[in-house]
Structure formats: C-alpha cells, structure tokens
Design a protein around this motif. Structure first.
Motif, PDB file in Angstrom:
ATOM      1  N   SER B   4       0.830  -1.199   0.000  1.00  0.00           N
ATOM      2  CA  SER B   4       0.000   0.000   0.000  1.00  0.00           C
ATOM      3  C   SER B   4       0.871   1.259   0.000  1.00  0.00           C
ATOM      4  N   ARG B   5       0.225   2.362  -0.254  1.00  0.00           N
ATOM      5  CA  ARG B   5       0.936   3.630  -0.302  1.00  0.00           C
ATOM      6  C   ARG B   5       1.465   4.017   1.093  1.00  0.00           C
ATOM      7  N   GLN B   6       0.649   3.682   2.100  1.00  0.00           N
ATOM      8  CA  GLN B   6       1.055   3.999   3.471  1.00  0.00           C
ATOM      9  C   GLN B   6       2.326   3.235   3.859  1.00  0.00           C
TER      10      GLN B   6
END
Lengths: 228, 211
Positions: B4-6
């Motif tokens: 994920s981007r996080q």
C-alpha cells in the motif's frame, strides 16, 4: 451585511477580552521598577562544570596511582643504576687479578656484563636494562642521567618506545578531560564530543520512538479494517 | 502481496531516518578523518628526492637564545606551545604537557635509509605488539631525503595510538623520529606532530659550514 457582521463580531470579541483588564484597573506592577531578572546561566557551562567536578574526582585516584607507580619505577631505576655501577666497577677492575678470578669462578656467558672489556663505558647488558627501565619511566623527569649511547640502534629503540609513556584517556567508558594546560585544545574537543554523544543518543531514541509509533499506528489501522 | 501507499511512505520515512542518523553519527564520530584513520597529509611535503640540494642548515634555529628550540647533536627541533623538551644523551624527547602526545628524535643506523627504516619498523614491532603500518612514503625533511611511515598501535598501558615515524638522511648522518599521539584525544595533535617533525633542522657537516 457579512462585512458588518464581521466587524461587529470582532468589536464584541475585543471588548469582551479587554473588559476584565479594564475592570481590574491599572496593573500593580506598572510604574514600579522592573525586578532584576535572574542571571542567565549557560546550561552547557553548568554541565561542563559538573562534568569537570566528576572528572576531577575520578582523575585524583588515577593520579595518585600514577604517582605511586612512578615512585616504584624510580626506585627500580635507582636500584638498576646502582647494580649497573657496581657491574661497571667490576668490569673496570677486570684487567687485574680480580677480573681473572671473576672469569674463573663464573661459568662462561652467565655474566656478560662482568666479562665486558674494560674499555667499554658500560656493559651491554647493563645498558639494555637501563634502557628498559627508561622506557617505563616518565621521560619528563629532568633529573635523569644523561647517558651517551654509542650504538644508534639504542636511540631507535628509545625513540620507538616513547609511545609507551602515553596513558589512556578513557577509563571504564569515561573520558578524562586533559589538564588545562592547553585549554583551547582540550576543552573544545571534549565538550563537542560530549555534545555529539548526547545528540547521537537523541537521534537513536527518536528513531526508536518513530518506529514504535509507526508500528502501533499500523496495527490500529489493521484492527480498524478487520473490525469494519 | 499488495504494497500500500502507506507502507511505502512508512518505509521511506524509516529509511530516511536511518540515513539521517548515519550521516549525523558519521559527521560527529568519524568525520574528523585523521582521528582514527590517520591518513590526512596536508603538511608533509610530497616526495621528490631529486630536490635534495639544500639538505641541512648552516646554522641551527635553536642555536643562540632561541628557547623554543631544543638542540640535539647536529640538529634542532622546535618545541610547540604546551610541550616540553628533554635531552637525554643523543635523544631529544618532546612531550605534550597533558601527556597525550610525544615525539622523539635520535640517531639512526648509518647507510641506506631503507636499513634505518627497517630498524625503526622492527623496533616498533617489538615495542607494540598490535602495530599496523598504514602508509610508507618518501618525503623531504629540511631538504633532506627521508622516509615516512604512518600507522597505529596500542601501547602497554592500553592507549590506542597513532604514530608517524621518519628516518632522515641528514648531512651528519641518519636520524630517526617517531611521534605518538592518543587516538581520539585531540585531533589537532596530528597536525602538531607533523608540523613539529617538519621543524627539524639538521646541521650541515663542519666542512660544508666552513666553506
């Protein structure tokens, strides 16, 4: 209309904010002399003073021990010099009957100092032992005997052994600040070193905190995703 | 596995923090360069042994009334501030008053410089079991051809030392110098030692001086 409401609201807010102050009248402190502020102390200087006090306490027993060791070394050096002198006298007297008697009574090679030729100033073994003691002793002592060496290799040994006089500055992880003979050199470097250590630990601690908080935040988002 | 981007942002933040920490630590603890790795040589001249025409000095700087020099046999060496000199026979020893550095000069074996350098290395090896010579270079001292070695060692008292040794072919014979300083104590001592070594002046032979 909106502008009017803003202006009115601002006026009301200002009047409400200033009302208690106006109601309280003039402040007590106005007109009086401003009390003197406490002197601004430099926390770095205070820390340095405390560190110096601790270091002084630590360095005192080290200096005492060093003095005792030096005394012992000086005593050993004196005793060795006396032995060397005695050996030299025996060697000088070796040309006569005493030398022959010595040579006859001693096994060959057991006392090369005594068997040295009478022309030499000091027997080789005696020179070697004196040099060895000189290595261990403090070279700053002005009262040391000014011996002349005929062999340059002994100079090389003495030059190479000079590093043994340097004592380690770190004792059990504590850095002893050098004596204030060279204040600009010693103080600055030790202070910067201490600051660097504190900063280093601060960076490590913040890094660990960041990792911990990131892990907690990630776990909470996962729990939230599962529960939803 | 989907990244994920996080997660990417988190990894980038951690990586950035690590890099920042490494840079800061290197800057404070390892950045001084010559402190633990004595390889900085901004003071000693580069070696060009053919430039040896001006070897030695007719009069020594430590001759008359110059208290900042200690005069030995056929040489004089400058005593820096906060140092003191001691002449013991033919060996001059300079010691920093706080005991963090020392420099000695004496006579070396006559003949080829390589032989004198071997003597110095052998003596250093005998004296310091954990000796590490990092550089050996030809240099000029007072216009005289010399060999210079640099390295580190630990002495009997457990002090970690940086040393530099020099053997010089002076007009009146070969000389040996060895300077020691404790690593991590005062980084500028490296420069002080090099400057003091360069301050040595050798007396030319009497015949040359008279002419």
């Amino acid at each position: 209309m909106k502008g009017f409401a803003w202006v009115l609201g601002s006026f009301l807010l200002l009047s409400l904010a200033s009302a208690p102050a106006l109601a309280a009248g003039p402040l007590d402190g106005i007109g009086k002399a401003i009390p003197k502020a406490p002197p601004i102390t430099n926390p770095v200087e205070e820390t340095t003073k405390k560190v110096k006090e601790v270091v002084d306490e630590v360095s005192k027993p080290v200096e005492e021990t060093t003095k005792k060791v030096k005394e012992v070394v000086d005593q050993v050096a004196k005793a060795t010099d006396e032995v060397a002198k005695a050996t030299e006298e025996v060697a000088k007297g070796g040309g006569g009957t005493a030398g022959n008697a010595t040579g006859a009574s001693q096994p060959s090679g057991s006392t090369p100092a005594a068997a040295a030729p009478s022309g030499s100033k000091v027997a080789p073994k005696a020179v070697g032992s004196r040099t060895g003691v000189a290595r261990a002793s403090n070279r700053r002592g002005k009262a040391r005997s000014r011996s002349t060496r005929e062999n340059p290799e002994q100079d090389v040994d003495e030059v190479a052994a000079a590093g043994n006089t340097i004592e380690p500055a770190r004792v059990k992880g504590t850095q002893i600040i050098a004596p204030a003979t060279d204040e600009d050199a010693a103080g600055g470097s030790d202070l910067s070193r201490t600051g660097a250590q504190i900063l280093g630990w601060l960076v490590v601690a913040s890094w660990l905190l960041g990792i911990g908080s990131a892990l907690v935040w990630r776990a909470r988002t996962r729990v939230g995703a599962i529960s939803s | 596995m989907i990244i994920s981007r996080q997660s990417l942002i988190l990894a980038a933040v951690i990586l950035g923090a690590l890099i920042l920490e490494a840079v800061i630590l290197w800057w404070f603890f390892g950045g001084s360069g010559s402190d633990d790795n004595p390889t900085s040589r901004d003071s000693l001249p580069e070696a060009r042994l053919e430039e040896t025409a001006g070897c030695g000095s007719i009069s020594l700087a430590g001759g008359e009334g110059n208290s900042s020099f200690v005069r030995g046999s056929h040489y004089a060496i400058e005593v820096p501030a906060a140092w003191e000199g001691d002449l013991d026979g033919s060996v001059v020893t300079l010691t920093k008053r706080n005991g963090r550095a020392t420099l000695s000069i004496g006579r070396a074996r006559p003949g080829e410089l390589s032989g004198a350098l071997d003597d110095l290395r052998d003596s250093l090896r005998r004296t310091y079991p954990r000796l590490e010579v990092t550089r050996v270079e030809p240099i000029l001292i007072d216009g005289c051809p010399a060999r210079w070695i640099l390295g580190r060692a630990a002495n009997r008292r457990g002090a970690r030392l940086s040393f530099e040794g020099v053997v010089v072919s002076a007009p009146t014979g070969n000389f040996v110098m060895a300077g020691f300083r404790e690593r991590g104590a005062e980084p500028q001592l490296d420069f002080e030692l090099s400057r003091t070594i360069r301050s040595v002046e050798f007396l030319v032979a009497d015949a040359r001086a008279r002419s």
